[in-house]
Design a protein around this motif. Structure first.
Motif, PDB file in Angstrom:
ATOM      1  N   GLU B 138      39.263 -16.017  32.343  1.00 31.70           N
ATOM      2  CA  GLU B 138      38.127 -15.129  32.098  1.00 31.70           C
ATOM      3  C   GLU B 138      38.070 -14.675  30.640  1.00 31.70           C
ATOM      4  O   GLU B 138      36.993 -14.605  30.045  1.00 31.70           O
ATOM      5  N   ALA B 139      39.230 -14.397  30.074  1.00 32.54           N
ATOM      6  CA  ALA B 139      39.241 -13.987  28.665  1.00 32.54           C
ATOM      7  C   ALA B 139      38.756 -15.118  27.766  1.00 32.54           C
ATOM      8  O   ALA B 139      38.066 -14.883  26.767  1.00 32.54           O
ATOM      9  N   ILE B 140      39.107 -16.331  28.118  1.00 29.51           N
ATOM     10  CA  ILE B 140      38.668 -17.477  27.304  1.00 29.51           C
ATOM     11  C   ILE B 140      37.146 -17.603  27.336  1.00 29.51           C
ATOM     12  O   ILE B 140      36.515 -17.877  26.322  1.00 29.51           O
ATOM     13  N   ARG B 141      36.576 -17.403  28.509  1.00 29.31           N
ATOM     14  CA  ARG B 141      35.109 -17.487  28.637  1.00 29.31           C
ATOM     15  C   ARG B 141      34.415 -16.566  27.634  1.00 29.31           C
ATOM     16  O   ARG B 141      33.354 -16.889  27.112  1.00 29.31           O
ATOM     17  N   ARG B 144      35.726 -15.381  21.158  1.00 33.01           N
ATOM     18  CA  ARG B 144      35.156 -15.985  19.954  1.00 33.01           C
ATOM     19  C   ARG B 144      36.209 -16.856  19.262  1.00 33.01           C
ATOM     20  O   ARG B 144      35.883 -17.761  18.514  1.00 33.01           O
ATOM     21  N   LEU B 145      37.471 -16.531  19.506  1.00 34.17           N
ATOM     22  CA  LEU B 145      38.578 -17.230  18.848  1.00 34.17           C
ATOM     23  C   LEU B 145      39.659 -17.529  19.885  1.00 34.17           C
ATOM     24  O   LEU B 145      40.204 -16.596  20.491  1.00 34.17           O
ATOM     25  N   VAL B 146      39.924 -18.796  20.095  1.00 36.27           N
ATOM     26  CA  VAL B 146      40.946 -19.186  21.066  1.00 36.27           C
ATOM     27  C   VAL B 146      42.110 -19.842  20.347  1.00 36.27           C
ATOM     28  O   VAL B 146      41.916 -20.736  19.524  1.00 36.27           O
ATOM     29  N   GLN B 321      43.205 -29.668  26.285  1.00 37.46           N
ATOM     30  CA  GLN B 321      43.159 -28.257  26.636  1.00 37.46           C
ATOM     31  C   GLN B 321      42.163 -27.505  25.756  1.00 37.46           C
ATOM     32  O   GLN B 321      41.469 -26.586  26.227  1.00 37.46           O
ATOM     33  N   ALA B 322      42.073 -27.912  24.499  1.00 38.30           N
ATOM     34  CA  ALA B 322      41.091 -27.293  23.601  1.00 38.30           C
ATOM     35  C   ALA B 322      39.669 -27.562  24.113  1.00 38.30           C
ATOM     36  O   ALA B 322      38.814 -26.668  24.098  1.00 38.30           O
ATOM     37  N   VAL B 323      39.419 -28.784  24.559  1.00 35.25           N
ATOM     38  CA  VAL B 323      38.091 -29.096  25.095  1.00 35.25           C
ATOM     39  C   VAL B 323      37.842 -28.326  26.391  1.00 35.25           C
ATOM     40  O   VAL B 323      36.731 -27.850  26.647  1.00 35.25           O
ATOM     41  N   GLN B 324      38.887 -28.180  27.182  1.00 31.01           N
ATOM     42  CA  GLN B 324      38.763 -27.376  28.405  1.00 31.01           C
ATOM     43  C   GLN B 324      38.355 -25.937  28.059  1.00 31.01           C
ATOM     44  O   GLN B 324      37.437 -25.376  28.673  1.00 31.01           O
ATOM     45  N   CYS B 325      38.986 -25.377  27.056  1.00 37.59           N
ATOM     46  CA  CYS B 325      38.615 -24.018  26.613  1.00 37.59           C
ATOM     47  C   CYS B 325      37.184 -24.000  26.054  1.00 37.59           C
ATOM     48  O   CYS B 325      36.419 -23.064  26.316  1.00 37.59           O
ATOM     49  N   MET B 329      34.153 -21.616  27.043  1.00 39.58           N
ATOM     50  CA  MET B 329      33.502 -20.731  26.067  1.00 39.58           C
ATOM     51  C   MET B 329      31.990 -20.947  26.016  1.00 39.58           C
ATOM     52  O   MET B 329      31.251 -20.035  25.660  1.00 39.58           O
ATOM     53  N   PHE B 330      31.556 -22.179  26.352  1.00 38.22           N
ATOM     54  CA  PHE B 330      30.127 -22.465  26.273  1.00 38.22           C
ATOM     55  C   PHE B 330      29.472 -22.541  27.651  1.00 38.22           C
ATOM     56  O   PHE B 330      28.350 -23.026  27.794  1.00 38.22           O
TER      57      PHE B 330
END
Lengths: 345, 345, 345, 345
Positions: B138-141, B144-146, B321-325, B329-330
């Protein structure tokens, strides 16, 4: 000087081939008999072309008389064979070195539990000496029958013995996270050992229980003077040769000089090399050589000892160690024929 | 549907190349900017011929305006770069995914201790969300910065979280014996990463202390609700891709259904696969795929849990994992562009 | 017996390390000087842990006086060094074995064309003997300066010499399709030699022109008594050691006993092994050993000869061959210190 | 859109597994039947864990009725099976794609000579279309039975077709020096394919005659319009996937623009990539991808053309090419399901 007549039973696997390689350079050993029912009639160097020019032996069907005429017989067979044949050879004065598991576990019931086979030679088992020279040198010198240790147990015992003998660590909760090259699985045609199944991959196996666990426990308990508890997890590495044991133990109290403990314990040992403080041994640094390189570290928490111990599973973990024992049994210099440096890269 | 404009800073390493591979198949991502000072002017597929026909991007010198025109920017740079450039991008409304270590450790002093560099963006650090979706979705959603996790920390946290969250094991004396493929060391010209130095060998490294240790400790302590103590030993495996974490923990009390605990914890997770009881995951089963396969075992002593956790360090351990995040985020389906099966053999 | 004092210049690469390994077992060689500007002060076995227990040498900055006190000096340096230093050593009575390319090409202009460097020692070049004992044994015995052949040229010349010397094949249209392990590229930090760039891949390189082509042409033309035309394509194999040359030549007229031709040509050669009819040599059968195994085949069309020739590029293709030449130069048995079997698997 | 019902016969080998991987991503294919007598009842993803989450198929004993209900059936079997089963399926309107050798050689006598088996379906053989789309696209579109080419023949034909079709080179004295990864040998338990037998070694095999030779000769003769003469030598590379063909041909007269010839011949081909002048393709650049990358070079002698041609033997050399043919046979876009980039490193 007179040569010592050698027989090898079951020379078609990787430990058999390695014995041939090592004995080809041994100045006192003379190979007289090399057996394989399946390859009888074939030259050894037709199976192992690396030996061309170094070995004229031809596989033959095992013949008790020809074997009894040897001074020493090595078994490089699957478990179950040596316990059938070794007693008669010993009776006739042949010294026996068994590279299989038949005489490693002192408790016949434990053997049966792990190998699903009743032990057929309990008297020989009682007599057998465990062939880890750094722990049992004098007994090996006097032995008629030596049970050469498994590859994992060699790396683990040499790695933990100094700590356990000195009573410095908890004997419960030990961890042996071990990694082995693929030759440890033998030269058998099985899917799981195919190049395409092994390369570029890494996995654990046998977590629920591996046959080397009771051997490790037996050996370490001997060092500690009490029964130890250890979790042993073997892994398969995409490489041919080499074992890396990463060993974890909890200190009972702070220890000032960890490396010094190891250096002192193995002072004078030709085949155990304690690395400088902070070093990490690579398995390739022992490839083809009969040596165990060890590096003990104190973990960042200050109470966990991490010991790194590497061997070539086919040499110090099998055939080289067998030759080392052979040298002891025949009163030869312990390093005879075992002085080649490792091959790297 | 409108595409999302992407920038990648530092696309010449293995995680950069992997981002290019994954984003080439992502139906919503459109690569607009790809930077490298050293390779400026060169086509990406000249450096990475596997991308020929799938990527027309040309490396360019970083240009703040062109980057600010992106919707999302990925940093695939060594540590120290993202903390310089990310704050300005965030200011201008760009979402940032940092694959380096700059925003992983919440404590700037800890960052400085391990990375020998003062943290230059404490405000961004405070805001950054740790990009492990299975723990912080939820925080990732909303982020602004992961800060995308390190490869080892991903495998270790996913492997131990169910036990620690449930309070089932001792939080002291944990062991993470981890093995990584060589791509984890990056695409830099250094002797230690040469083919001849790595092939057919195995070694530990960084036993006295590795930068992923504080990240692992931070993450696991979060799961446990208290500071955990763990010994972490990384090893180098002669393979390109893959991490295998072998995790040891002591049960506080007997546990009836270990696999059930994991299956329940990860029910609904697209990218965590809990194996059938008794299985051992192979790293090749996740090669090229954004998945963590896990198998928890109860050791022979009945009180040590052995968890096997494997990922592809470049995918679930980095770019995948970056693409998963990014998907989170989008507001995209979490699996978008990440549904290819692993490549084996 | 008195030992022969040895110097090695540039011992930090793979051929240098291999010289150290081989000389450590040589009963007459005594290493006195080992130079490296970069590693001066460091023990050789710190760089190459496989040598621990076998080599006490410490790298030092080259000192002309200390080198001149040696009986023999080996150059294991990049090209350009030996031609600077060798003449002075020869003057002072030191026998020189150069493993670099400096003295291989008899034509200084040809050297300059391929190595982009003017030759600074034309007199020494004129005197230098090409160190392929099977072709130039007597000259090597009398030489003060031996130019040790390149790895590809060794495999190709030994493979084609019998056919060319006997005038049995067309001297135009020869093909040498060669494959080399990665150690042939040296122990330098470069991207193309990284594990991740090499493993599980195969490629040709240098098709437009490779420095070993003029050396091969020179050598084969000497065998043929006329200038030969050959297409040489080198390839990189994902392995450390080994060269496999697959050689194609067109018979001028039918040949009754192809294998017999080879067996007769190499009768008495300790380091050339002509395989039984129909065999295919594997590079691992020569790993670590100073031997070239050869198998000539007649192709299905009845007129194309296919010769398979394998060596270990670091041994018979470099350091082992240098020691073989050294033995000849000092009147020692040619096989001294070179009698270890290959290491397989 | 309606899905196309697929059957796979013999899905336990590497080509079968690769078909499963590729079809799992194919938007129109729906796997209905997957057979294996030996593994009947077992899930495919239990055998191939990389497929977990992507394939629910369970192996079953072949059932003619269930197979006849498919729209297309792929044979991923050893030779001898498809010729028994395919005719009945074709009769019942099923389109058949055979990945084995049964229908590759148009001359039944030639088949019998090389495969030691009488051909049992000469009518089907007469009808079969050779499944190399770049040479036989239109015939494939109309075919009921496609014989998918062997891996070596694919790489060789794509590499030499432009030269032979244009009549630019001698049709005698061609050389195809080919190198294959180990998966080409299949997923069978045999000693020669063991990891320890293959790793870190390189060898030729089958020099006296390999089954792909008549297939290559047939295909190239078709391109040239006359019978060609070629020497074909296959080699085994220590890697899983990949074929590298190094092809040698003699120009009949000087050629101005060699690369242009190739670029023009393969313009519009989605799965043939002609590299920039001077490049050398690596097999890893096609790993997992249905593409052939080609680089033609003019040798230093100015008259020998050296063509480098690489494919993934399991994709463009087997299962990917079969899917490409499948797309053509069903009027689908030729690239459907085949658009993933290669996986490197």
């Amino acid at each position: 000087m007179e040569s010592i007549k050698i027989g090898i039973i079951g020379g078609t696997g990787y430990t058999g081939a390695e014995l041939l390689r090592l004995l080809a350079r041994h100045p006192r050993a003379e190979l007289r008999v090399l057996t394989s029912r399946q390859e009888a009639g074939k030259r050894a160097d037709a199976l192992f072309p690396a030996l061309r020019g170094h070995c004229d032996a031809v596989f033959e069907v095992p013949d008790p008389e020809r074997l009894a005429a040897c001074d020493a017989v090595f078994f490089a067979t699957p478990h179950g064979t040596a316990m059938q044949m070794a007693p008669a050879l010993i009776e006739r004065g042949v010294k026996v070195l068994d590279l299989s598991a038949d005489f490693r576990l002192k408790d016949a019931a434990e053997f049966q539990r792990w190998y699903k086979l009743e032990h057929s030679a309990p008297a020989a088992l009682a007599e057998a000496v465990y062939g880890l020279p750094e722990l049992h040198r004098e007994a090996i010198r006097r032995a008629r029958l030596v049970a050469c240790p498994g590859c994992y147990p060699t790396a683990v015992q040499l790695g933990l013995a100094p700590l356990l003998e000195a009573g410095l660590v908890d004997t419960r909760g030990l961890v042996a996270d071990c990694k082995s090259g693929t030759s440890g699985g033998g030269r058998e045609a099985k899917i799981g050992s195919l190049y395409c199944e092994v390369t570029e991959s890494f996995k654990a196996y046998g977590v629920p229980g591996h046959r080397h666990l009771p051997e490790i426990t037996q050996g370490l308990s001997g060092c500690a003077g009490e029964t130890v508890g250890i979790t042993f997890v073997p892994h398969l590495v995409p490489m041919s040769r080499g074992i890396h044991a990463t060993l974890y133990a909890r200190l009972r109290k702070p220890l000032a000089d960890l490396r010094g403990l190891y250096a002192q314990r193995y002072a004078g040992e030709a085949f155990v090399d304690v690395l400088p403080v902070g070093d990490h041994p690579e398995t390739r640094s022992v490839r083809g050589a009969n040596v165990c390189r060890i590096s003990p570290h104190l973990g960042p928490d200050g109470e966990t000892v991490v010991v790194l111990s590497v061997i070539d599973n086919l040499v110090k973990g099998a055939s080289g160690q067998a030759v080392q024992c052979f040298n002891l049994m025949f009163g030869l210099p312990e390093t005879l024929g075992l002085d080649a440096p490792a091959l790297a890269p």
